[in-house]
Write an enzyme that holds these catalytic residues in place. Structure first.
Site, PDB file in Angstrom:
ATOM      1  N   SER A  22       0.852  -1.193   0.000  1.00  0.00           N
ATOM      2  CA  SER A  22       0.000   0.000   0.000  1.00  0.00           C
ATOM      3  C   SER A  22       0.883   1.237   0.000  1.00  0.00           C
ATOM      4  O   SER A  22       1.635   1.465   0.960  1.00  0.00           O
ATOM      5  CB  SER A  22      -0.921   0.015   1.226  1.00  0.00           C
ATOM      6  OG  SER A  22      -1.770  -1.105   1.241  1.00  0.00           O
ATOM      7  N   GLY A 312     -24.380 -17.385 -10.986  1.00  0.00           N
ATOM      8  CA  GLY A 312     -24.787 -18.012  -9.735  1.00  0.00           C
ATOM      9  C   GLY A 312     -26.090 -18.772  -9.861  1.00  0.00           C
ATOM     10  O   GLY A 312     -27.043 -18.283 -10.459  1.00  0.00           O
ATOM     11  N   CYS A 319     -32.595 -19.546  -1.501  1.00  0.00           N
ATOM     12  CA  CYS A 319     -32.698 -20.428  -2.658  1.00  0.00           C
ATOM     13  C   CYS A 319     -32.403 -21.877  -2.266  1.00  0.00           C
ATOM     14  O   CYS A 319     -31.403 -22.151  -1.589  1.00  0.00           O
ATOM     15  CB  CYS A 319     -31.722 -19.982  -3.742  1.00  0.00           C
ATOM     16  SG  CYS A 319     -31.863 -20.925  -5.269  1.00  0.00           S
ATOM     17  N   ASP A 358     -24.280 -12.994  -8.366  1.00  0.00           N
ATOM     18  CA  ASP A 358     -25.611 -13.019  -7.769  1.00  0.00           C
ATOM     19  C   ASP A 358     -25.715 -14.178  -6.773  1.00  0.00           C
ATOM     20  O   ASP A 358     -25.879 -15.335  -7.166  1.00  0.00           O
ATOM     21  CB  ASP A 358     -26.655 -13.157  -8.877  1.00  0.00           C
ATOM     22  CG  ASP A 358     -28.083 -13.246  -8.361  1.00  0.00           C
ATOM     23  OD1 ASP A 358     -28.309 -12.886  -7.189  1.00  0.00           O
ATOM     24  OD2 ASP A 358     -28.963 -13.673  -9.133  1.00  0.00           O
ATOM     25  N   GLU A 408     -38.100 -15.840  -4.920  1.00  0.00           N
ATOM     26  CA  GLU A 408     -38.962 -15.822  -6.095  1.00  0.00           C
ATOM     27  C   GLU A 408     -39.392 -17.232  -6.485  1.00  0.00           C
ATOM     28  O   GLU A 408     -40.348 -17.413  -7.247  1.00  0.00           O
ATOM     29  CB  GLU A 408     -38.244 -15.144  -7.262  1.00  0.00           C
ATOM     30  CG  GLU A 408     -38.081 -13.637  -7.092  1.00  0.00           C
ATOM     31  CD  GLU A 408     -39.415 -12.916  -7.017  1.00  0.00           C
ATOM     32  OE1 GLU A 408     -40.146 -12.874  -8.023  1.00  0.00           O
ATOM     33  OE2 GLU A 408     -39.739 -12.381  -5.931  1.00  0.00           O
ATOM     34  N   GLY A 409     -38.683 -18.236  -5.978  1.00  0.00           N
ATOM     35  CA  GLY A 409     -39.065 -19.618  -6.256  1.00  0.00           C
ATOM     36  C   GLY A 409     -39.964 -20.214  -5.191  1.00  0.00           C
ATOM     37  O   GLY A 409     -40.252 -21.414  -5.215  1.00  0.00           O
ATOM     38  N   ARG A 418     -40.098 -17.516 -13.810  1.00  0.00           N
ATOM     39  CA  ARG A 418     -38.655 -17.557 -13.570  1.00  0.00           C
ATOM     40  C   ARG A 418     -38.094 -18.957 -13.777  1.00  0.00           C
ATOM     41  O   ARG A 418     -36.892 -19.136 -14.028  1.00  0.00           O
ATOM     42  CB  ARG A 418     -38.369 -17.077 -12.140  1.00  0.00           C
ATOM     43  CG  ARG A 418     -36.905 -16.827 -11.856  1.00  0.00           C
ATOM     44  CD  ARG A 418     -36.727 -16.232 -10.470  1.00  0.00           C
ATOM     45  NE  ARG A 418     -35.394 -15.670 -10.318  1.00  0.00           N
ATOM     46  CZ  ARG A 418     -34.352 -16.355  -9.864  1.00  0.00           C
ATOM     47  NH1 ARG A 418     -34.489 -17.626  -9.536  1.00  0.00           N
ATOM     48  NH2 ARG A 418     -33.173 -15.790  -9.737  1.00  0.00           N
TER      49      ARG A 418
END
Length: 506
Positions: A22, A312, A319, A358, A408-409, A418
């Site tokens: 750095s 993903g 999920c 994702d 969403e599933g 979807r």
């Protein structure tokens, strides 16, 4: 015979960044988190870029118009969920585009016949002390007056007193016309020592309000995502079924970018959707696609015309695709392979197609690791679902505040498009997402600021001032399960429940 990968499928939690040199110039205040959103040719710049590498997930429980405005204010972008009626989604997009930073629609309004008791009830519910009075009590009725805390005294006035008896009438108010700029409105506020000024149209109807505090807030947001007309930018999710009706409506509403929302992007249906959009709109409409987890999937979508590709499958916290179907890949492994494919495609074609990681983000530091592995930006669901601005209810469970969060599933979302397999089915045979709660975390602004402070600090530890520089300089190592334990507080008795090491996003 089936193909077998030699290496195991890994997650972000199995990697650490190794510190690099750095220089004295490498300080957080000089770090730029700007990231390309859509594809561009070598030597050119992306037509759309993010000021911070964060977008909110295409989910009912995450991305509505309120979330879109809040995230655009901080420099990111929301993709309004598509699992709703076309007209409703388009209306959400339009509300974001109609929103003018610093100009606020009035949601605490009065009619002349309402009473002091009504005023006090509204103030108790929303905390607002300034309430326009319109002929019909709506946010856009003809403005007749205004009520502020200076117009009444609870100890000396009866609760049944009509608003028209104590409001400040229109002829004694300072108002501004509809074409007033934010700076001009602020000048009026300061010149007349006001806390707010109503904006009215030529017919005397209320358009919106400008508050002193909102102008100050606007000036403190230098990374706002604004289009060429100084309107907030917003994305929208689409599917591979009704795109011919949905896309025109979203484009008409002003969506800046679209994204095909699917658990599996390596499909003929996504290619057909991309082909239809580009055939009708050319390059004018930007659309991302996904999701994929390997080089073949990326190349397929890049060649099909995707403006960015999402990476993903099954890595999100809600999920259960991997559990239900036995398909997917560890997010880190998927991202590493797709990033290599993107770079190879860039060398071959001269076209850089950004990739969006994702899923799989559990800790703040996972975001920096994902960027170092090659992600241009990150799509986050659980992270944003915890905030005030998400569209879900805040609930007290056993003394702890939580926010509702569903996939969403899940059966609750009923987003069968979807998971379209092309067989004409109109329902979910089985769930690929769950209905859950996440710990409430407060405002988006405060949390995003803290997260990005960590990202910038880590980038400086790696000697990088930009995301592309981080990807060039980053050195990553696989860690053992024992070293993961070593990385947090251990072998001590903590005084409270706060961890002194990395803590999950809560």
């Amino acid at each position: 015979m089936a193909f077998y990968f030699d290496e195991p499928s890994r997650t972000f939690n199995e990697y650490l960044l190794i510190p690099g040199y750095s220089s004295s110039e490498c300080i957080p205040s000089k770090v730029s988190l700007k990231a390309p959103l859509v594809k561009f040719r070598k030597g050119e710049e992306s037509a759309l870029s993010l000021n911070i590498p964060m977008v909110s997930a295409i989910m009912q429980s995450v991305s509505d118009d309120r979330m879109a405005i809040a995230l655009a204010t901080e420099g990111g972008l929301s993709f309004i969920f598509g699992s709703q009626k076309i007209a409703d989604q388009a209306a959400m997009v339009a509300r974001v585009k109609d929103y003018k930073a610093g100009f606020v629609g009035s949601d605490s309004n009065l009619s002349p016949e309402m009473t002091l008791a009504d005023v006090l009830a509204i103030k108790a519910k929303y905390g607002h002390s300034t309430m326009p009075v319109t002929d019909d009590g709506s946010a856009h009725g003809k403005l007749l007056g205004i009520v502020t805390s200076r117009d009444y005294r609870v100890t000396r006035m009866d609760g049944s007193l009509p608003v028209k008896e104590f409001m400040t009438p229109f002829d004694k108010m300072i108002v501004a016309p509809a074409d007033t700029t934010l700076k001009e409105a602020n000048d009026i506020i300061w010149e007349h020592k006001l806390n707010s000024v109503p904006i009215v149209d030529a017919g005397g109807k209320l358009v919106c309000m400008v508050f002193r505090k909102d102008y100050d807030s606007h000036k403190s947001n230098p990374y706002e995502m604004l289009d060429d007309h100084k309107r907030y930018m917003v994305g929208a999710g689409i599917n591979t079924r009704d795109f011919a009706e949905r896309v025109p409506a979203l484009v008409e509403a002003g969506a800046d970018v679209l994204c095909i929302d699917s658990s599996e992007g390596y499909s003929a249906w996504q290619a057909a959707t991309l082909d239809w959009i580009h055939g009708r709109y050319g390059a004018a409409v930007k659309v991302g696609a996904g999701n994929v987890v390997d080089a073949d999937g990326f190349r397929f979508l890049a060649q099909a015309g995707a403006d960015f590709v999402k990476v993903g499958i099954g890595g999100g916290s809600i999920c259960i695709t991997r559990e239900q179907k036995g398909i997917g890949r560890g997010q880190a492994t998927a991202l590493i392979e797709v990033a290599k494919a993107r770079d190879a495609y860039f060398e071959e074609s001269g076209v850089y197609v950004p990739i969006c990681s994702d899923g799989g983000i559990v800790f703040d530091h996972h975001m920096t690791i994902a960027l170092a592995m090659g992600a241009d930006f990150l799509m986050l669901g659980r992270y944003f679902a915890r905030f005030d601005e998400s569209p879900t209810n805040k609930i007290n469970i056993n003394g702890n505040y939580m926010k509702e969060y569903w996939g969403e599933g899940s059966a609750r979302a009923r987003n069968w498009q979807r998971y379209d397999m092309g067989d004409g089915s109109t329902g979910l045979t089985f769930e690929e997402g769950v209905d859950s709660y996440v710990p409430y975390a407060g405002s988006l602004k405060d949390n995003v600021a803290l997260t990005l402070a960590k990202v910038k600090a880590t980038m400086c530890n790696c000697g990088a001032l930009t995301i592309s520089e981080l990807q060039e300089k980053a050195k990553l190592t696989v860690v053992s399960s024992t070293s993961i334990v070593e990385g947090g507080a251990h072998d001590v008795l903590l005084k409270d429940k706060t961890s002194y090491g990395s803590s999950p996003i809560r």
